[in-house]
Enzyme design. Structure first.
Site, PDB file in Angstrom:
ATOM      1  N   ASP A   1      31.585  84.494  21.708  1.00 49.11           N
ATOM      2  CA  ASP A   1      32.961  84.773  21.310  1.00 49.11           C
ATOM      3  C   ASP A   1      33.983  84.224  22.304  1.00 49.11           C
ATOM      4  OD1 ASP A   1      31.942  86.648  23.060  1.00 49.11           O
ATOM      5  OD2 ASP A   1      32.437  88.395  21.828  1.00 49.11           O
TER       6      ASP A   1
ATOM      7  N   HIS B   1      33.630  89.449  26.191  1.00 50.25           N
ATOM      8  CA  HIS B   1      33.958  90.818  26.593  1.00 50.25           C
ATOM      9  C   HIS B   1      33.075  91.225  27.777  1.00 50.25           C
ATOM     10  CE1 HIS B   1      34.908  90.503  22.235  1.00 50.25           C
ATOM     11  NE2 HIS B   1      36.000  91.147  22.620  1.00 50.25           N
TER      12      HIS B   1
ATOM     13  N   HIS C   1      27.643  96.534  25.377  1.00 52.17           N
ATOM     14  CA  HIS C   1      28.645  97.599  25.584  1.00 52.17           C
ATOM     15  C   HIS C   1      28.021  98.992  25.623  1.00 52.17           C
ATOM     16  CE1 HIS C   1      31.986  94.887  25.387  1.00 52.17           C
ATOM     17  NE2 HIS C   1      31.724  94.509  24.141  1.00 52.17           N
TER      18      HIS C   1
ATOM     19  N   ASP D   1      29.293  86.563  27.270  1.00 56.11           N
ATOM     20  CA  ASP D   1      30.099  87.080  26.158  1.00 56.11           C
ATOM     21  C   ASP D   1      31.542  87.215  26.661  1.00 56.11           C
ATOM     22  OD1 ASP D   1      29.575  88.895  23.402  1.00 56.11           O
ATOM     23  OD2 ASP D   1      31.346  89.490  24.552  1.00 56.11           O
TER      24      ASP D   1
HETATM   25 ZN   LIG Z   1      32.010  90.059  22.788  1.00 58.13          ZN
END
Ligand SMILES: [Zn+2]
Length: 308
Positions: free
Chosen positions: A245, A164, A125, A162
């Site tokens: 995740d 996200h 991120h 991931d």
């Molecule tokens: Zn994540």
């Protein structure tokens, strides 16, 4: 040649507030699984400190200085609503980058068949100038650039499974066709980016997944979008932003993958690394917040890496 594992005790000393999902216990859970004798053949190494100049491959100096200045002498300091630093966070973040760079060195030198880096904080991120989403420096982005500048790699593929979207990695390589960024992620979900029509210089391949997606649709997205993009790109190195995740137990998302899916995806990427990249593959831990889901998924992932 063995699969190499980089980790370091300082990764347990990057502290987050009580109740925060990105916590030191994540790495303790991974260490417990990888202590099993099934993993005895791993070539274990301590994560070295990065040459700090390499962080500038992905971030301007002012970002690096801002992170350094944010580190408190004691306690925990918030960088944004989700992201915080503690006294040892600088060393942890620099060793996370150092391990990723060393992993790249190892696969280019033929010292490892592939490498898994169990580090925190995560990185995907972190944008060029913004620490966010539990991330300070974009470890995968620095490692990709390190492969290009230090080892003459022309094309590096970063595959991010991931749950996200890796807005940071997309931001850093948005206009750079020498790095392919492919991501499967839940949408809608934090950080809000990652739509199919975000394509950068034709080098960004987003495969958003609806909430409640399970194995079949995940594999379909991987087969339909990610793998063909890698085949067409013919990378010299594959880096995995390996978050776990999207596991069905994870509390932060609603994708229902199992250990088998991570085993399968790992196998698919190993096959691609064998085709164009001389088997060079480096996997970097990103998210994964249910300790049981995380540790069993990492176990499946690393077992598959060890099979080669
Ligand atoms: Zn994540």
């Amino acid at each position: 040649m063995a699969t190499k594992l980089y980790t370091h005790p300082v990764f347990l000393e990057h502290l987050t507030p009580p109740g925060h999902p990105e916590r030191p216990d994540r790495l303790r859970a991974i260490a417990r699984v990888l202590d099993d004798e099934a993993f005895a053949a791993l070539d274990r190494a301590e994560a070295p400190l990065a040459d700090e100049a390499t962080i500038l491959y992905a971030h301007p100096e002012r970002h690096v200085q801002a992170v350094r200045k944010a580190i408190p002498e004691s306690g925990i300091r918030a960088v944004d609503a989700d992201t915080s630093v503690s006294p040892k966070s600088w060393e942890a973040a620099v060793r996370a980058v150092g391990a990723a760079n060393a992993a790249v060195d190892d696969v280019f030198a033929g010292k490892a068949s592939n490498v898994f880096v169990a580090a925190r904080p995560p990185g995907h991120h972190a944008e060029k100038s913004t620490a966010m989403g539990f991330c300070l420096f974009n470890t995968a982005a620095v490692a990709a650039r390190h492969a290009q500048r230090g080892h003459g790699a022309e094309r590096v593929a970063i595959v991010d499974w991931d749950v996200h979207h890796g807005n940071g990695t997309q931001d850093i390589f948005w206009d750079d066709p020498s790095v392919l960024y492919c991501s499967t992620h839940q949408m809608p979900l934090y950080p809000g980016t990652g739509a199919k029509n975000e394509t950068g210089a034709g080098n960004i391949v987003n495969a958003p997944l609806s909430p409640r997606t399970g194995s079949d649709l995940f594999r379909e997205a991987f087969r339909g979008r990610v793998l063909p993009a890698i085949d067409a790109f013919s990378p010299d190195l594959i880096i995995i932003s390996a978050g776990f995740d999207a596991h069905h137990r994870d509390p932060l998302a609603e994708i229902y993958l199992t250990e088998d899916d991570f085993d399968w995806a790992t196998g698919q990427l190993l096959e691609r690394a064998g085709k164009s990249a001389g088997n060079r593959l480096v996997s970097l831990l990103e998210g994964g917040y249910d300790l049981e889901g995380l540790s069993s998924s990492v176990g499946a992932h690393v077992r598959r890496l060890m099979k080669g």
